[in-house]
Design a protein around this motif. Structure first.
Motif, PDB file in Angstrom:
ATOM      1  N   LEU A 127       3.412  12.297   8.919  1.00  0.00           N
ATOM      2  CA  LEU A 127       3.374  10.883   9.279  1.00  0.00           C
ATOM      3  C   LEU A 127       3.945  10.702  10.674  1.00  0.00           C
ATOM      4  O   LEU A 127       4.972  11.290  11.016  1.00  0.00           O
ATOM      5  CB  LEU A 127       4.201  10.050   8.300  1.00  0.00           C
ATOM      6  CG  LEU A 127       3.595   9.712   6.942  1.00  0.00           C
ATOM      7  CD1 LEU A 127       4.585   8.871   6.134  1.00  0.00           C
ATOM      8  CD2 LEU A 127       2.274   8.967   7.078  1.00  0.00           C
ATOM      9  N   VAL A 128       3.277   9.891  11.471  1.00  0.00           N
ATOM     10  CA  VAL A 128       3.806   9.475  12.763  1.00  0.00           C
ATOM     11  C   VAL A 128       4.320   8.052  12.608  1.00  0.00           C
ATOM     12  O   VAL A 128       3.546   7.125  12.359  1.00  0.00           O
ATOM     13  CB  VAL A 128       2.738   9.556  13.862  1.00  0.00           C
ATOM     14  CG1 VAL A 128       3.293   9.021  15.179  1.00  0.00           C
ATOM     15  CG2 VAL A 128       2.253  10.990  14.027  1.00  0.00           C
ATOM     16  N   ASP A 129       5.635   7.896  12.712  1.00  0.00           N
ATOM     17  CA  ASP A 129       6.370   6.657  12.453  1.00  0.00           C
ATOM     18  C   ASP A 129       6.311   6.292  10.964  1.00  0.00           C
ATOM     19  O   ASP A 129       5.535   6.877  10.189  1.00  0.00           O
ATOM     20  CB  ASP A 129       5.898   5.509  13.339  1.00  0.00           C
ATOM     21  CG  ASP A 129       6.583   5.520  14.707  1.00  0.00           C
ATOM     22  OD1 ASP A 129       7.509   6.325  14.916  1.00  0.00           O
ATOM     23  OD2 ASP A 129       6.207   4.706  15.572  1.00  0.00           O
ATOM     24  N   SER A 130       7.164   5.331  10.591  1.00  0.00           N
ATOM     25  CA  SER A 130       7.268   4.990   9.167  1.00  0.00           C
ATOM     26  C   SER A 130       7.020   3.520   8.881  1.00  0.00           C
ATOM     27  O   SER A 130       7.077   3.104   7.731  1.00  0.00           O
ATOM     28  CB  SER A 130       8.651   5.386   8.644  1.00  0.00           C
ATOM     29  OG  SER A 130       9.658   4.488   9.079  1.00  0.00           O
ATOM     30  N   GLY A 131       6.769   2.729   9.933  1.00  0.00           N
ATOM     31  CA  GLY A 131       6.519   1.311   9.714  1.00  0.00           C
ATOM     32  C   GLY A 131       7.795   0.512   9.553  1.00  0.00           C
ATOM     33  O   GLY A 131       8.912   1.032   9.620  1.00  0.00           O
ATOM     34  N   SER A 132       7.634  -0.777   9.314  1.00  0.00           N
ATOM     35  CA  SER A 132       8.753  -1.711   9.214  1.00  0.00           C
ATOM     36  C   SER A 132       9.242  -1.853   7.781  1.00  0.00           C
ATOM     37  O   SER A 132       8.438  -1.848   6.841  1.00  0.00           O
ATOM     38  CB  SER A 132       8.323  -3.082   9.738  1.00  0.00           C
ATOM     39  OG  SER A 132       9.288  -4.061   9.447  1.00  0.00           O
ATOM     40  N   PHE A 133      10.551  -2.029   7.629  1.00  0.00           N
ATOM     41  CA  PHE A 133      11.111  -2.281   6.298  1.00  0.00           C
ATOM     42  C   PHE A 133      10.573  -3.580   5.715  1.00  0.00           C
ATOM     43  O   PHE A 133      10.541  -3.770   4.507  1.00  0.00           O
ATOM     44  CB  PHE A 133      12.641  -2.320   6.358  1.00  0.00           C
ATOM     45  CG  PHE A 133      13.208  -3.501   7.099  1.00  0.00           C
ATOM     46  CD1 PHE A 133      13.519  -4.671   6.425  1.00  0.00           C
ATOM     47  CD2 PHE A 133      13.430  -3.442   8.469  1.00  0.00           C
ATOM     48  CE1 PHE A 133      14.036  -5.770   7.102  1.00  0.00           C
ATOM     49  CE2 PHE A 133      13.957  -4.536   9.154  1.00  0.00           C
ATOM     50  CZ  PHE A 133      14.255  -5.695   8.467  1.00  0.00           C
ATOM     51  N   TYR A 134      10.112  -4.485   6.559  1.00  0.00           N
ATOM     52  CA  TYR A 134       9.553  -5.755   6.109  1.00  0.00           C
ATOM     53  C   TYR A 134       8.321  -5.535   5.238  1.00  0.00           C
ATOM     54  O   TYR A 134       8.019  -6.314   4.343  1.00  0.00           O
ATOM     55  CB  TYR A 134       9.194  -6.594   7.343  1.00  0.00           C
ATOM     56  CG  TYR A 134       8.679  -7.982   7.044  1.00  0.00           C
ATOM     57  CD1 TYR A 134       9.566  -9.032   6.750  1.00  0.00           C
ATOM     58  CD2 TYR A 134       7.321  -8.263   7.072  1.00  0.00           C
ATOM     59  CE1 TYR A 134       9.098 -10.304   6.491  1.00  0.00           C
ATOM     60  CE2 TYR A 134       6.845  -9.540   6.814  1.00  0.00           C
ATOM     61  CZ  TYR A 134       7.745 -10.555   6.520  1.00  0.00           C
ATOM     62  OH  TYR A 134       7.271 -11.823   6.263  1.00  0.00           O
ATOM     63  N   HIS A 135       7.596  -4.423   5.511  1.00  0.00           N
ATOM     64  CA  HIS A 135       6.374  -4.087   4.772  1.00  0.00           C
ATOM     65  C   HIS A 135       6.576  -2.869   3.882  1.00  0.00           C
ATOM     66  O   HIS A 135       5.623  -2.156   3.577  1.00  0.00           O
ATOM     67  CB  HIS A 135       5.225  -3.805   5.745  1.00  0.00           C
ATOM     68  CG  HIS A 135       4.948  -4.903   6.722  1.00  0.00           C
ATOM     69  ND1 HIS A 135       5.312  -4.845   8.046  1.00  0.00           N
ATOM     70  CD2 HIS A 135       4.344  -6.104   6.551  1.00  0.00           C
ATOM     71  CE1 HIS A 135       4.940  -5.954   8.655  1.00  0.00           C
ATOM     72  NE2 HIS A 135       4.346  -6.739   7.776  1.00  0.00           N
ATOM     73  N   ARG A 136       7.795  -2.633   3.469  1.00  0.00           N
ATOM     74  CA  ARG A 136       8.127  -1.376   2.790  1.00  0.00           C
ATOM     75  C   ARG A 136       7.276  -1.125   1.551  1.00  0.00           C
ATOM     76  O   ARG A 136       6.748  -0.027   1.364  1.00  0.00           O
ATOM     77  CB  ARG A 136       9.613  -1.374   2.414  1.00  0.00           C
ATOM     78  CG  ARG A 136      10.056  -0.104   1.677  1.00  0.00           C
ATOM     79  CD  ARG A 136      11.567  -0.073   1.596  1.00  0.00           C
ATOM     80  NE  ARG A 136      12.128   0.082   2.930  1.00  0.00           N
ATOM     81  CZ  ARG A 136      13.383  -0.269   3.254  1.00  0.00           C
ATOM     82  NH1 ARG A 136      14.170  -0.827   2.355  1.00  0.00           N
ATOM     83  NH2 ARG A 136      13.830  -0.063   4.477  1.00  0.00           N
ATOM     84  N   GLU A 137       7.119  -2.118   0.711  1.00  0.00           N
ATOM     85  CA  GLU A 137       6.388  -1.922  -0.544  1.00  0.00           C
ATOM     86  C   GLU A 137       4.939  -1.545  -0.283  1.00  0.00           C
ATOM     87  O   GLU A 137       4.405  -0.591  -0.879  1.00  0.00           O
ATOM     88  CB  GLU A 137       6.461  -3.188  -1.399  1.00  0.00           C
ATOM     89  CG  GLU A 137       5.777  -3.047  -2.750  1.00  0.00           C
ATOM     90  CD  GLU A 137       5.924  -4.299  -3.610  1.00  0.00           C
ATOM     91  OE1 GLU A 137       5.178  -4.413  -4.601  1.00  0.00           O
ATOM     92  OE2 GLU A 137       6.776  -5.156  -3.293  1.00  0.00           O
ATOM     93  N   GLN A 138       4.273  -2.270   0.628  1.00  0.00           N
ATOM     94  CA  GLN A 138       2.871  -2.002   0.905  1.00  0.00           C
ATOM     95  C   GLN A 138       2.676  -0.635   1.563  1.00  0.00           C
ATOM     96  O   GLN A 138       1.736   0.102   1.240  1.00  0.00           O
ATOM     97  CB  GLN A 138       2.298  -3.093   1.819  1.00  0.00           C
ATOM     98  CG  GLN A 138       2.371  -4.493   1.237  1.00  0.00           C
ATOM     99  CD  GLN A 138       3.578  -5.266   1.737  1.00  0.00           C
ATOM    100  OE1 GLN A 138       4.697  -4.743   1.759  1.00  0.00           O
ATOM    101  NE2 GLN A 138       3.353  -6.506   2.144  1.00  0.00           N
TER     102      GLN A 138
END
Length: 246
Positions: free
Chosen positions: A38-49
């Motif tokens: 994975l490159v980056d992990s995204g925002s915690f705001y969208h963690r579930e999705q």
């Protein structure tokens, strides 16, 4: 829940909605010879999705490695939920001192160098368009995808969240490129667009880029790269001219 960019690179995205104007927060899944990266992990705001999308894309397994462009929350917010705080997932970070930024177990990548991760070569580039120090652009040598944070972004309208550049009627809209860089890279009003353009020329001359995968924009396909770069250059000139610093 993923969008295919190249044969071995898939896009996972979620969006912030700014009063009807959308901004991507993306991560990318690379099918490397020895595992998934994975490159980056995204925002915690969208963690579930995001966790659900990664779980589906990896058939219920964790990724084998996670590479961070930098450590602020839109990029590293899901390190723990994706298992990169365990021995099962290799964590690679560009920070000069990962431990000081809460990543004590991360393998450090040096900007300007390369690493082999899950059997794939990745190079780490000093980015001319970034919003934080110790940010890197990441080039994977398999399909030739350049992952960019935070430049090469754009806003988009609802319904265009999964578009690649070629899905827009006339490619990624110039106004959306301008608005994104104006709002998110505010230092551009102090910069010389021609110097940034020369640095970009050097990067694209050194690396055979088949697609650009931005964290905050729609991926740019190879046939659209020249047009996007022209629009980006025009946007930087416009920012410089319209936001004169007294």
């Amino acid at each position: 829940m993923t969008v295919q960019i190249t044969p071995t690179v898939e896009w996972i995205n979620q969006c912030y909605d700014h009063d009807g104007k959308h901004e991507h927060v993306s991560l990318y899944l690379v099918r490397a010879p020895k595992g998934t990266v994975l490159v980056d992990s995204g925002s915690f705001y969208h963690r579930e999705q995001i966790t659900e999308a990664v779980d589906e894309a990896t058939d219920g397994a964790s990724p084998d490695a996670l590479v961070l462009s930098h450590s602020d929350y839109p990029h590293s917010g899901n390190v723990s939920s994706l298992g990169a705080d365990t021995d099962d997932v290799e964590l690679v970070a560009s920070s000069g001192a990962p431990a000081q930024q809460g990543l004590p177990d991360a393998r450090k990548c040096d900007i300007g160098s390369s690493l082999e991760i899950m059997g794939q070569k990745f190079s780490f580039i000093d980015p001319p368009l970034a919003d934080r120090s110790h940010t890197t652009w990441i080039y994977e040598h398999g399909d030739g995808v350049l992952f960019t944070a935070d430049g090469f972004g754009n806003y988009h309208d609802p319904g265009q969240c999964d578009y690649l550049s070629g899905d827009f009627p006339e490619m990624t809209p110039a106004e959306k490129i301008f608005e994104y860089h104006r709002d998110n890279l505010v230092w551009l009003r102090y910069a010389a667009p021609e110097k940034i353009a020369r640095t970009l020329d050097d990067i694209f001359a050194e690396y055979d880029v088949t697609a650009v995968a931005p964290v905050h924009g729609n991926p740019i396909e190879g046939d659209d790269l020249d047009t996007y770069r022209d629009r980006l250059h025009d946007a930087m000139i416009r920012i410089k001219e319209e936001y004169v610093v007294a």
